[in-house]
Design a protein around this motif. Structure first.
Motif, short mmCIF file in Angstrom:
data_model
loop_
_atom_site.label_atom_id
_atom_site.label_comp_id
_atom_site.label_asym_id
_atom_site.label_seq_id
_atom_site.Cartn_x
_atom_site.Cartn_y
_atom_site.Cartn_z
N ASN A 1 4.26 17.19 2.50
CA ASN A 1 3.35 15.43 1.99
C ASN A 1 4.64 14.83 1.74
OD1 ASN A 1 1.29 17.33 2.47
ND2 ASN A 1 -0.38 15.86 0.24
N TYR A 2 4.34 13.92 2.05
CA TYR A 2 5.68 12.01 1.87
C TYR A 2 4.93 11.29 1.80
CZ TYR A 2 8.26 15.64 4.99
OH TYR A 2 9.06 16.53 5.32
N ARG A 3 5.39 10.54 1.32
CA ARG A 3 4.91 9.28 1.41
C ARG A 3 5.24 7.70 1.40
NH1 ARG A 3 7.19 10.98 -3.52
NH2 ARG A 3 9.33 9.68 -4.29
N ILE B 1 0.39 -0.92 0.40
CA ILE B 1 -0.18 0.03 0.33
C ILE B 1 1.03 1.15 0.05
CG2 ILE B 1 -1.80 1.48 1.44
CD1 ILE B 1 -2.87 -1.15 2.47
N ARG B 2 0.63 2.07 -0.64
CA ARG B 2 1.52 3.59 -0.83
C ARG B 2 -0.34 4.52 -0.23
NH1 ARG B 2 3.50 7.25 -6.28
NH2 ARG B 2 3.13 8.74 -4.90
N LEU B 3 1.03 5.16 0.73
CA LEU B 3 0.47 6.48 1.94
C LEU B 3 0.76 7.55 1.30
CD1 LEU B 3 0.56 4.71 5.31
CD2 LEU B 3 -1.59 4.71 3.23
N ASP B 4 -0.10 8.04 1.44
CA ASP B 4 0.43 9.78 0.54
C ASP B 4 -0.44 10.57 1.16
OD1 ASP B 4 1.91 9.09 -1.61
OD2 ASP B 4 -0.10 9.29 -2.86
N GLY B 5 0.66 11.99 2.07
CA GLY B 5 -0.17 12.71 3.06
C GLY B 5 1.14 13.05 3.86
N SER C 1 -3.03 7.26 9.77
CA SER C 1 -3.42 5.92 8.38
C SER C 1 -2.82 4.41 9.17
CB SER C 1 -2.63 6.10 7.44
OG SER C 1 -3.40 7.24 7.02
N MET C 2 -0.47 4.79 9.67
CA MET C 2 -0.16 3.43 10.20
C MET C 2 -1.19 2.35 11.60
SD MET C 2 2.14 2.79 8.57
CE MET C 2 2.55 1.60 9.30
N PHE C 3 -1.49 4.02 12.03
CA PHE C 3 -1.82 2.97 13.30
C PHE C 3 -2.94 2.27 12.80
CE2 PHE C 3 -5.46 3.98 16.52
CZ PHE C 3 -4.78 3.32 17.70
N ARG C 4 -4.15 2.88 12.18
CA ARG C 4 -5.22 2.57 12.13
C ARG C 4 -5.53 0.89 11.04
NH1 ARG C 4 -10.32 3.79 14.64
NH2 ARG C 4 -10.88 2.73 12.83
N LEU C 5 -4.05 1.20 10.03
CA LEU C 5 -3.59 0.24 9.49
C LEU C 5 -3.32 -1.40 10.30
CD1 LEU C 5 -2.24 1.18 6.21
CD2 LEU C 5 -3.85 0.15 6.57
N ARG C 6 -2.61 -0.89 11.37
CA ARG C 6 -1.90 -1.72 12.30
C ARG C 6 -2.98 -2.58 13.05
NH1 ARG C 6 3.23 1.19 13.00
NH2 ARG C 6 4.83 -0.08 11.59
N GLU C 7 -4.44 -1.79 13.43
CA GLU C 7 -5.62 -2.14 14.16
C GLU C 7 -6.17 -3.83 13.37
OE1 GLU C 7 -6.83 1.63 16.65
OE2 GLU C 7 -7.65 0.85 14.53
N ILE C 8 -5.86 -3.40 11.97
CA ILE C 8 -7.01 -4.74 11.13
C ILE C 8 -5.92 -5.32 10.18
CG2 ILE C 8 -8.38 -5.02 9.37
CD1 ILE C 8 -9.21 -1.77 9.91
N PHE C 9 -4.14 -5.07 10.29
CA PHE C 9 -3.51 -5.76 9.45
C PHE C 9 -2.59 -6.36 10.15
CE2 PHE C 9 -6.21 -3.65 6.34
CZ PHE C 9 -7.08 -5.06 5.68
N THR C 10 -1.66 -6.95 9.71
CA THR C 10 -0.24 -7.33 10.44
C THR C 10 0.44 -6.43 9.57
OG1 THR C 10 -0.81 -9.24 10.76
CG2 THR C 10 2.15 -9.42 11.20
N VAL C 11 1.44 -5.64 9.90
CA VAL C 11 2.55 -4.38 9.29
C VAL C 11 3.43 -5.48 8.97
CG1 VAL C 11 2.94 -2.82 8.38
CG2 VAL C 11 1.35 -2.84 9.32
N VAL D 1 7.95 -1.31 6.16
CA VAL D 1 7.60 -0.16 5.98
C VAL D 1 9.02 0.69 5.35
CG1 VAL D 1 6.46 2.37 7.30
CG2 VAL D 1 5.70 0.02 8.20
N SER D 2 8.55 1.75 4.34
CA SER D 2 9.58 2.14 3.97
C SER D 2 10.14 3.75 4.86
CB SER D 2 9.69 2.53 2.03
OG SER D 2 8.23 3.10 2.40
N ARG D 3 11.09 3.99 4.10
CA ARG D 3 11.09 5.36 4.35
C ARG D 3 10.22 6.75 4.05
NH1 ARG D 3 14.00 9.41 1.78
NH2 ARG D 3 15.60 7.84 0.17
N ALA D 4 10.07 6.91 4.61
CA ALA D 4 9.14 8.38 3.89
C ALA D 4 9.97 9.77 2.76
CB ALA D 4 9.02 9.29 5.13
#
Length: 56
Positions: free
Chosen positions: A40-42, A3-7, A15-25, A28-31
């Motif tokens: 903004n970063y991705r 998944i690509r996160l932009d913001g 977004s990372m907090f919410r993803l970790r509630e549902i999925f196993t991460v 994670v790449s560097r910003a």
């Protein structure tokens, strides 16, 4: 799944907090800074489904 996160940093952190509630991460790449929007970063996130307790 990748998944690509932009913001902003705050949006990506939330977004990372919410993803970790549902999925196993799994990673994670560097910003990476966004060239078109200076504040903004991705980030690229690899996730897998979390096992459901009690499922066989």
């Amino acid at each position: 799944m990748r998944i690509r996160l932009d913001g902003t940093h705050a949006e990506i952190t939330y977004s990372m907090f919410r993803l970790r509630e549902i999925f196993t991460v799994t990673s994670v790449s560097r910003a990476h800074p966004d060239r078109t929007r200076p504040r903004n970063y991705r980030v690229f996130v690899n996730i897998i489904p979390r096992e459901i307790k009690g499922a066989r």
